[in-house]
Design an enzyme around this catalytic site. Structure first.
Site, PDB file in Angstrom:
ATOM      1  N   GLY A 153      77.488 -16.801  41.796  1.00 53.30           N
ATOM      2  CA  GLY A 153      77.388 -16.920  43.141  1.00 53.30           C
ATOM      3  C   GLY A 153      78.217 -15.756  44.079  1.00 53.30           C
ATOM      4  CB  VAL A 177      75.829 -23.684  52.044  1.00 54.23           C
ATOM      5  CG1 VAL A 177      76.215 -24.614  53.223  1.00 54.23           C
ATOM      6  CG2 VAL A 177      76.944 -23.825  51.169  1.00 54.23           C
ATOM      7  CG  ASP A 189      82.237 -28.256  46.502  1.00 54.57           C
ATOM      8  OD1 ASP A 189      82.481 -29.482  46.969  1.00 54.57           O
ATOM      9  OD2 ASP A 189      80.956 -28.436  46.510  1.00 54.57           O
ATOM     10  CG  ASP A 201      80.160 -19.032  45.071  1.00 55.83           C
ATOM     11  OD1 ASP A 201      81.017 -19.695  44.687  1.00 55.83           O
ATOM     12  OD2 ASP A 201      78.773 -19.203  44.913  1.00 55.83           O
TER      13      ASP A 201
END
Length: 180
Positions: free
Chosen positions: A44, A153, A103, A100
């Site tokens: 990512g 996203v 989370d 990236d």
């Protein structure tokens, strides 16, 4: 074609370019007189890393790791594994991990611990996106592009089922696309 699956654009191409430039400027200032190793967490972060490293005005090298706690799902499994390790030795070097999205923190807390054990001079984290509402493990962020809501996203390197990475912006994926 991919745009039909996007519910909302969070950050435009122009907003991303501006923020990446600001992050690169801060990193350049903070590491003045030193050489850094940028470690991209694949897959990512490859777009973000490419743009960021071109804007950093310092000697730097790059390396890549692949670390996963997602499998094929949309939320962390909590089981972390290194699927591609670094090519070089990082002992005594200043490391900047480029990610990236931060989370749950499961993957990055594990990765940072593994890297620290390899004896670098320093390890810092630069994440393009920070999603603090989902955090279950604490992770220190040194450079953060944007704080985002708890939404799925895609774009600018981020994917769903290996698609959407090539979008030049970051958008929220429609829940009906991923069954959310």
């Amino acid at each position: 074609m991919l745009e039909k699956d996007i519910q909302e654009v969070l950050f435009t191409e122009e907003q991303l370019a501006r923020r990446v430039g600001e992050l690169a400027h801060q990193i350049t200032q903070d590491y003045q007189g030193r050489e850094i190793v940028l470690i991209s967490v694949l897959r990512g972060s490859f777009v973000f890393m490419a743009d960021l490293c071109r804007r950093i005005d310092l000697p730097c090298t790059v390396d890549f790791m692949a670390v996963s706690s997602y499998g094929t799902g949309t939320s962390s499994s909590g089981q972390v594994q290194i699927t591609k390790d670094l090519s070089g030795n990082i002992e005594g070097k200043d490391i900047l991990v480029v990610e990236d999205i931060l989370d749950s923190g499961n993957t990055l807390s594990y990765l940072l611990r593994v890297l620290e054990q390899r004896g670098p001079a320093s390890v810092r984290l630069c994440t393009l996106l920070d999603k603090p509402d989902r955090r279950v493990k604490p992770v220190e962020v040194h450079y953060s592009g944007f704080t985002i809501p708890d939404a799925f996203v895609v774009g600018y390197g981020l994917d769903y089922a290996e698609h959407y990475r090539n979008l030049p912006y970051i958008g929220i994926l429609k829940p009906e696309v991923y069954g959310g």
